[in-house]
Scaffold this motif. Structure first.
Motif, short mmCIF file in Angstrom:
data_model
loop_
_atom_site.label_atom_id
_atom_site.label_comp_id
_atom_site.label_asym_id
_atom_site.label_seq_id
_atom_site.Cartn_x
_atom_site.Cartn_y
_atom_site.Cartn_z
N UNK A 187 -66.69 -45.18 107.18
CA UNK A 187 -66.33 -46.03 107.90
C UNK A 187 -65.07 -45.57 108.86
N UNK A 188 -64.73 -44.32 108.26
CA UNK A 188 -63.34 -43.92 109.06
C UNK A 188 -63.69 -43.14 110.15
N UNK A 189 -62.88 -43.51 111.39
CA UNK A 189 -63.16 -42.70 112.50
C UNK A 189 -61.90 -42.62 113.38
N UNK A 190 -60.79 -43.35 113.33
CA UNK A 190 -59.96 -43.12 114.14
C UNK A 190 -58.76 -42.34 113.53
N UNK A 191 -58.48 -41.18 114.38
CA UNK A 191 -57.42 -40.22 113.83
C UNK A 191 -55.89 -40.95 113.68
N UNK A 192 -55.05 -40.46 113.11
CA UNK A 192 -53.75 -40.98 113.06
C UNK A 192 -53.13 -40.29 113.99
N UNK A 193 -52.03 -40.70 114.48
CA UNK A 193 -51.04 -40.32 115.60
C UNK A 193 -50.92 -38.67 115.57
N UNK A 194 -50.67 -38.05 114.13
CA UNK A 194 -50.26 -36.90 114.04
C UNK A 194 -51.75 -36.04 113.73
N UNK A 195 -53.08 -36.78 113.84
CA UNK A 195 -54.19 -36.06 113.81
C UNK A 195 -54.56 -35.67 112.34
N UNK A 196 -53.60 -35.96 111.16
CA UNK A 196 -54.02 -35.43 110.03
C UNK A 196 -54.94 -36.19 109.31
#
Length: 132
Positions: free
Chosen positions: A118-127
């Motif tokens: 269910x994870x799908x949105x990357x954090x701001x830094x993309x990590x």
């Protein structure tokens, strides 16, 4: 959640100190993996008290396989809580490949990877990623 992690860390450090004092090296690699996971969940870099041998020579393949299982399982947990979904799936796959454990471990890994889907949105830094 997490309010008892400091006491868990203190307990693990105590056992590591005792193992070092009596030169007991059988479960040292496993305790070090558990300690590393607890430190990761606390979110700080806490140094290891005393002198411990982090590098041990394991003689048999059975011991190495068991150690790999513990490492992969703990790395899967750290990846899950850190928000690294692809790493979590990778280590879940490796854990199941090397696992000779019981049904509970396989069910737990399946449940965790299901949640991880269910994870799908990357954090701001993309990590890392967040739940949808």
């Amino acid at each position: 959640a997490g309010e008892n992690l400091q006491s868990c860390l203190a307990e693990v450090d105590y056992h590591l100190e005792v193992m070092h004092r009596i030169q007991h090296k059988l479960i040292l690699p496993y305790m070090l993996e558990y300690r590393e996971t607890i430190v990761f969940l606390i979110g700080t870099s806490v140094g290891l008290k005393g002198n411990s041998a982090n590098t041990l020579e394991l003689t048999s393949d059975a011991k190495q396989t068991k150690r790999d299982q513990v490492q992969f399982m703990n790395r899967m947990l750290r990846s899950f809580w850190g928000g690294y979904s692809s790493r979590c799936h990778y280590y879940a796959k490796k854990t199941i490949e090397t696992s000779t454990g019981g049904n509970f471990n396989k069910q737990y890994i399946t449940w965790l990877t299901g949640l991880n889907s269910f994870r799908g949105i990357k954090n701001k830094n993309g990590t890392g990623s967040q739940f949808l």
